[in-house]
Design a protein around this motif. Structure first.
Motif, mmCIF file in Angstrom:
data_model
loop_
_atom_site.group_PDB
_atom_site.id
_atom_site.type_symbol
_atom_site.label_atom_id
_atom_site.label_comp_id
_atom_site.label_asym_id
_atom_site.label_seq_id
_atom_site.Cartn_x
_atom_site.Cartn_y
_atom_site.Cartn_z
ATOM 1 N N GLU A 1 29.995 40.370 30.232
ATOM 2 C CA GLU A 1 30.900 39.322 30.828
ATOM 3 C C GLU A 1 31.572 38.467 29.755
ATOM 4 O OE1 GLU A 1 29.384 38.524 35.448
ATOM 5 O OE2 GLU A 1 27.899 38.273 33.811
ATOM 6 N N VAL B 1 34.550 39.678 27.739
ATOM 7 C CA VAL B 1 35.733 39.667 28.342
ATOM 8 C C VAL B 1 36.145 37.987 28.721
ATOM 9 C CG1 VAL B 1 35.662 41.854 28.970
ATOM 10 C CG2 VAL B 1 34.937 40.308 30.490
ATOM 11 N N LEU B 2 35.375 37.416 28.290
ATOM 12 C CA LEU B 2 35.513 35.690 28.833
ATOM 13 C C LEU B 2 36.934 35.256 28.809
ATOM 14 C CD1 LEU B 2 34.006 33.505 30.063
ATOM 15 C CD2 LEU B 2 33.256 32.694 27.931
ATOM 16 N N THR B 3 37.702 35.375 27.480
ATOM 17 C CA THR B 3 38.884 35.241 27.717
ATOM 18 C C THR B 3 39.807 36.158 27.638
ATOM 19 O OG1 THR B 3 38.692 35.644 25.074
ATOM 20 C CG2 THR B 3 38.208 33.332 25.807
ATOM 21 N N TYR C 1 39.406 38.461 30.733
ATOM 22 C CA TYR C 1 39.113 39.327 32.153
ATOM 23 C C TYR C 1 40.568 39.239 32.730
ATOM 24 C CZ TYR C 1 39.441 34.659 33.772
ATOM 25 O OH TYR C 1 40.218 33.229 34.411
ATOM 26 N N HIS C 2 41.547 38.318 32.474
ATOM 27 C CA HIS C 2 42.683 38.516 33.345
ATOM 28 C C HIS C 2 43.658 39.434 32.891
ATOM 29 C CE1 HIS C 2 44.360 35.907 30.273
ATOM 30 N NE2 HIS C 2 43.162 35.319 30.187
ATOM 31 N N CYS D 1 41.671 44.337 34.862
ATOM 32 C CA CYS D 1 41.744 43.914 36.508
ATOM 33 C C CYS D 1 43.153 44.374 36.919
ATOM 34 C CB CYS D 1 41.543 42.646 36.635
ATOM 35 S SG CYS D 1 42.868 41.404 36.034
ATOM 36 N N GLY E 1 45.275 42.636 39.388
ATOM 37 C CA GLY E 1 45.488 41.693 40.218
ATOM 38 C C GLY E 1 44.273 40.841 40.398
ATOM 39 N N MET E 2 43.736 40.820 41.567
ATOM 40 C CA MET E 2 42.439 39.838 41.888
ATOM 41 C C MET E 2 41.198 40.630 41.419
ATOM 42 S SD MET E 2 42.574 36.772 42.764
ATOM 43 C CE MET E 2 41.130 36.249 44.024
ATOM 44 N N ARG E 3 41.405 42.212 41.499
ATOM 45 C CA ARG E 3 40.065 43.112 41.399
ATOM 46 C C ARG E 3 39.822 43.146 39.952
ATOM 47 N NH1 ARG E 3 38.282 48.010 42.056
ATOM 48 N NH2 ARG E 3 39.963 49.015 41.545
ATOM 49 N N MET E 4 38.590 42.850 39.603
ATOM 50 C CA MET E 4 37.764 43.185 38.360
ATOM 51 C C MET E 4 37.708 44.518 38.210
ATOM 52 S SD MET E 4 37.736 40.410 36.217
ATOM 53 C CE MET E 4 36.642 41.438 34.929
ATOM 54 N N TRP F 1 35.214 46.640 36.449
ATOM 55 C CA TRP F 1 33.783 46.284 35.590
ATOM 56 C C TRP F 1 33.757 47.314 34.585
ATOM 57 C CZ3 TRP F 1 33.089 41.773 33.891
ATOM 58 C CH2 TRP F 1 32.969 40.698 34.727
ATOM 59 N N TYR G 1 31.271 40.520 47.501
ATOM 60 C CA TYR G 1 32.597 41.132 46.661
ATOM 61 C C TYR G 1 33.201 40.066 45.947
ATOM 62 C CZ TYR G 1 36.654 44.053 46.113
ATOM 63 O OH TYR G 1 37.630 44.840 45.636
ATOM 64 N N ARG H 1 33.100 41.238 42.095
ATOM 65 C CA ARG H 1 34.357 42.037 41.937
ATOM 66 C C ARG H 1 35.554 41.574 41.679
ATOM 67 N NH1 ARG H 1 30.630 44.767 41.264
ATOM 68 N NH2 ARG H 1 29.869 46.742 42.503
ATOM 69 N N THR H 2 35.677 40.330 41.730
ATOM 70 C CA THR H 2 37.132 39.576 41.760
ATOM 71 C C THR H 2 36.843 38.686 40.606
ATOM 72 O OG1 THR H 2 36.419 37.598 42.956
ATOM 73 C CG2 THR H 2 37.360 39.425 44.105
ATOM 74 N N THR H 3 38.295 38.526 40.049
ATOM 75 C CA THR H 3 38.664 37.552 38.963
ATOM 76 C C THR H 3 38.195 36.073 39.291
ATOM 77 O OG1 THR H 3 40.961 37.563 39.460
ATOM 78 C CG2 THR H 3 40.238 39.005 37.888
ATOM 79 N N PHE I 1 34.508 35.460 39.242
ATOM 80 C CA PHE I 1 34.009 35.667 37.738
ATOM 81 C C PHE I 1 34.553 34.213 37.081
ATOM 82 C CE2 PHE I 1 35.136 36.140 33.186
ATOM 83 C CZ PHE I 1 33.736 36.588 32.799
ATOM 84 N N ALA J 1 38.026 29.055 28.036
ATOM 85 C CA ALA J 1 38.279 30.541 28.269
ATOM 86 C C ALA J 1 39.698 30.272 29.084
ATOM 87 C CB ALA J 1 37.464 31.209 28.948
ATOM 88 N N MET K 1 40.513 28.671 31.741
ATOM 89 C CA MET K 1 40.215 28.705 33.416
ATOM 90 C C MET K 1 40.583 27.206 33.938
ATOM 91 S SD MET K 1 36.679 30.575 33.844
ATOM 92 C CE MET K 1 36.462 32.357 33.148
#
Lengths: 509, 374
Positions: free
Chosen positions: A353, A356-358, A360-361, A366, A368-371, A373, B223, B227-229, B232, B247, B249
């Protein structure tokens, strides 16, 4: 007086911090205790000072076994400690700080400040400390504050004084003054233990050097004959490269351009004052300076964590003065922050985690919203292997890593994507020699691939070795623009202290 | 799974420890038995009490039904506290969010008329939205002005309870012909179906399908977190807000989002109580659930599965407590003591470790929340 530690063993859950360590120190000599962070230096000294109880082993003073249950016992036995972080009340005067905890009193417990003042003046004269008893501590420079701590220790009749990393906060000229004080102490019959990881200093001042590695005594060295490289090898356990190996830089187009940048603290203090400079692709620009001269705030303004009050920051010709940290990331700015535990990492999250902290988006990780992993995991495994991060499992918490490996996580994350500029603040603070070597290599490699690099560090050796161009910051201003190959440490030190060397060689300003 | 068992072990040991302390309390408060020196009777009281506590929560359909009824709102409001905890916020306002969510669900429940398959989800959704908006107020206040969410949510609780009291006296909500603040009944179609409706003539089995709402919400929470940004980002902000800002956010937006989600969960708790358990609303709609939810979230360490397990535990204690009171002289208040003890023992793992001489290291249980500073 002769102080001996015999067979000291101190265990913490999961680690042996000290493993049957023997050490002796007599009055009239300087013993340097060197070792990497985590080698057990501080633990050993805390055992000596009565803060920890050893699991095994004994402390002898002049041949008699002693038990220290608290610092009070250690002080009574003639041991004094000057901590790395000063234990002073900023709003109190020197004399108030010195007597705090053992105030001389008159009848009915009234504080006898005259008596205290006399005591401070006496000690200050005897050891050449040059202290004004009525100065307020917060107005004093760090070097002078350290002397207040020394007076505290001396007034409690210490025969042996332990200094824990005393030079970490000092400028090069203050370090020289500190060495003078140590010599005066020795002349008047005190013993000094000097804890450090800076080998040059140990070689300069010590009569004997003890090296600790992973809680054990790795050996002794005689400063008259031993070389820096030999001691470094004892510390790390293998030969290390102490200098940074790099070819001359070939700077290209300007990547980062800063013009008249100013930053004002909420309390109205100007912390960054009209700073202008440029960093070009393929060069490393270093910013030297004593801690607290605006470097932290400058980096925050460059990375978007704080808004500048005036001035312009341009990245690849685009004005990013008002851009968010996220926008600056996307424009190709990598940032290795100053405080890895507070900013660079989330120690309560896994290594994956954190890697990918900077980013992850990013589409890479990902939809859209779904990572995704699984893709993050794949990337993490790759980075762990490529950047030599020592862990058995990237799903473990980042807090399980050593400081050096935590820093490698940050470096891996920030350098592994496509970037045009790296801001690296204190990239090697508090990490082991092996990791320092590795991170320096990575930074130089990044430069050679055409990235612009800005290094901010309070370790003068580090910025001198890495930089192609060296800026010095003092009280929020850039006071010098130097060629590190043409200037001595001493002269840079003078700039860092706010003065100007008489032979201003190499200065382009 | 291994980690789950590991973290559950201390919860179970904490439960055991609190039952032991509870037994001592039962014995020393059994004044009559102690007066005559009949220690045997005192100890048999403990056994009977704990036996009926267990039977009242899990033995037989009726007990299970009671446990489910108690667990449903505790789980939903527990999630409301948990999701805020995860983002580093301390949501004391589940009570207020439940009340508002309950009222919006109620309004949809008695004004609309339509088929159940449409009206029930709509009413639950209305509850979630009502609660979310109410929770969001605290989030916006914190993001805009820095007002601490502990203070604002407590104040919003009071505002909500008086708002409900006032609404229940208005002609829109008040049941016709009633002088006291009690609402109209919701339409029959708006009722959450009974779980044991297939058993004829058992009107005492009140458990309703709000349980599925709560379980789906728990799954949704899991979930979201894993599982989602957004999940996170929420976790990152909660664990280390400086690093989250570094980061890139947006911590202020995340505060608001976390409180919207929290209010949404609590609002659903209010909705299921109105649509499932009561069929109407009164001022005691939220009861103590909003505060018990804090204990549920703490005990479950804000994890989805932990919150589920601790909500079930608290729901069972609540159901069993009533049967314990019925069968022995031990008052139902002992349940409050037991719950408090469980939380104390969970918060002090070293104490449990010492009591049971557990050799291994207390697992790094992670801070559940960071108090006032955050």
């Amino acid at each position: 007086m002769k102080l001996e530690l015999r067979g000291i063993t101190k265990r913490f859950p999961g680690v042996v911090a000290n493993d049957s360590v023997n050490l002796s120190i007599a009055t009239g000599e300087v013993l340097a205790l060197v070792g990497e962070n985590g080698a057990g230096k501080s633990t050993l000294m805390n055992v000596l000072y009565g803060l920890y109880k050893a699991d095994e082993g004994e402390i002898f003073i002049d041949g008699a076994s002693k038990k220290f249950n608290s610092p009070a016992d250690a002080i009574a036995a003639g041991i004094g400690m000057v901590h790395q972080h000063f234990m002073l009340v900023p709003v109190f005067s020197v004399v108030e700080n010195v007597v705090l905890g053992s105030e001389p009193t008159r009848r009915l417990g009234a504080l006898d400040i005259e008596q205290a003042r006399k005591m401070v003046r006496e000690v200050s004269e005897r050891y050449n400390l040059n202290l004004d008893p009525d100065a307020i501590v917060e107005d004093l420079p760090v070097g002078v504050r350290q002397r207040v701590e020394i007076v505290k220790v001396l007034l409690r009749d210490a025969k042996i004084v332990v200094f824990d990393e005393p030079t970490a906060v000092l400028t090069p000229s203050e370090i020289l003054e500190f060495f003078e004080i140590v010599r005066t102490l020795i002349k008047s019959g005190k013993g000094v233990v000097f804890i450090t990881h800076k080998l040059k200093e140990a070689l300069t001042i010590a009569d004997r050097i003890n090296v600790l590695r992973r809680g054990k005594v790795a050996g002794d060295a005689d400063p008259k004959t031993a070389s820096e490289a030999q001691i470094a090898e004892m510390m790390v356990g293998r030969p290390v490269q102490l200098t940074v190996d790099k070819k001359p830089a070939s700077p290209k187009q300007v990547v980062l351009s800063v013009r008249d940048l100013s930053l004002i603290d909420p309390d109205g203090r100007t912390v960054v004052d009209q700073v202008s400079f440029e960093v070009r692709a393929g060069e490393i620009v270093g910013i030297a300076g004593v801690q607290g001269n605006g470097q932290t705030e400058l980096v925050m303004a460059l990375s978007g964590l704080r808004n500048a009050n005036s001035g312009v920051v341009e990245l690849d010709g685009k004005d990013v003065t008002k851009a968010s940290p996220r926008d600056r990331h996307s424009l190709g700015m990598g940032h290795v922050p100053e405080d890895r535990q507070r900013q660079g990492l989330i120690t309560g999250m896994s290594i994956t985690e954190n890697l990918v902290l900077t980013r992850y988006h990013d589409k890479e990780f990902c939809d859209g919203m779904r990572m995704r992993w699984s893709d993050a995991s794949k990337k993490a495994k790759e980075l762990v292997a490529n950047y030599d991060i020592r862990t058995s499992d990237p799903d473990q918490l980042a807090s399980t890593l050593s400081g050096g490996n935590q820093q490698k996580v940050i470096v891996a994350r920030e350098l592994s994507r496509k970037i045009g500029l790296v801001l690296a603040a204190q990239p090697t603070r508090g990490i082991d020699v092996g990791s320092i070597e590795y991170i320096h290599e990575q930074i130089v490699k990044e430069r050679d691939s055409g990235t612009a690099v800005l290094i901010v560090s309070t370790e003068l050796d580090e910025v001198m070795a890495l930089s192609d161009r060296l800026l010095v910051m003092y009280r929020g201003r850039i006071v010098a623009d130097l060629d590190p190959k043409k200037i001595s440490h001493m002269d840079v030190g003078l700039y860092m202290a706010g003065s100007r060397p008489e032979s201003a060689v190499g200065s382009r300003r | 799974m291994k980690d789950l068992l590991k973290s559950l072990r201390y919860t179970l040991l904490a439960l055991l420890a609190s039952l032991l302390v509870g037994a001592v309390i039962i014995v020393v408060t059994d004044i009559d038995a102690l007066k005559v020196g009949d220690y045997g009777k005192a100890f048999s009281t403990v056994l009977t009490a704990y036996k009926s506590l267990f039977e009242g929560s899990f033995w037989g359909v009726r007990s299970i039904s009671n446990t489910i009824t108690g667990t449903t709102p505790l789980l939903l409001s527990g999630l409301a506290v948990s999701v805020a905890f995860k983002a580093g916020l301390f949501n004391i306002g589940a009570t207020g969010q439940m009340l508002v969510g309950g009222m919006t669900a109620l309004w949809v429940g008695f004004t609309m008329s339509g088929p159940g398959w449409l009206q029930v989800p709509l009413a639950v959704l209305a509850g979630a939205i009502g609660g979310a908006i109410y929770g969001g107020i605290a989030g916006v206040l914190k993001a805009r002005t820095g007002a601490h969410e502990v203070i604002t949510t407590i104040m919003l609780n009071s505002i909500a309870s008086f708002l409900v009291l006032w609404l229940l006296k208005t002609t829109v909500f008040q049941r016709e012909g009633r002088p006291d603040p009690i609402s109209k009944l919701i339409a029959d179609e708006a009722h959450l179906p009974r779980l044991f409706g297939f058993l004829e003539g058992r009107s005492d089995l009140v458990a309703h399908s709000g349980l599925f709402v709560a379980l789906s919400a728990t799954y949704g929470y899991w979930y979201l977190l894993t599982r989602t940004t957004l999940g996170f980002e929420l976790r990152a902000t909660g664990l280390n807000s400086d690093a989250a800002k570094y980061a890139g956010m947006k911590s202020k937006t995340l505060m608001v989002v976390a409180m919207l989600l929290a209010g949404g969960f609590a609002g659903m708790a209010g909705a299921t109580e109105v649509l499932g358990t009561y069929g109407y609303a009164s001022t005691s709609l939220a009861g103590n659930i909003g505060f018990d939810a804090i204990a549920v979230a703490l005990l479950g360490q804000s994890s989805p599965i932990g919150t589920l397990v601790s909500a079930l535990l608290f729901g069972a204690l609540q159901a069993g407590g009533r049967s314990m009171q019925a069968h022995t002289d031990v008052p139902v208040d002992l349940i409050i003591v037991l719950r408090a003890l469980i939380v104390v023992f969970v918060a002090a793992p070293l104490l449990v470790k010492a009591m049971f001489r557990v050799k291994s290291q207390v697992s790094a249980q992670g801070q559940t929340f960071r108090g006032w500073g955050g």
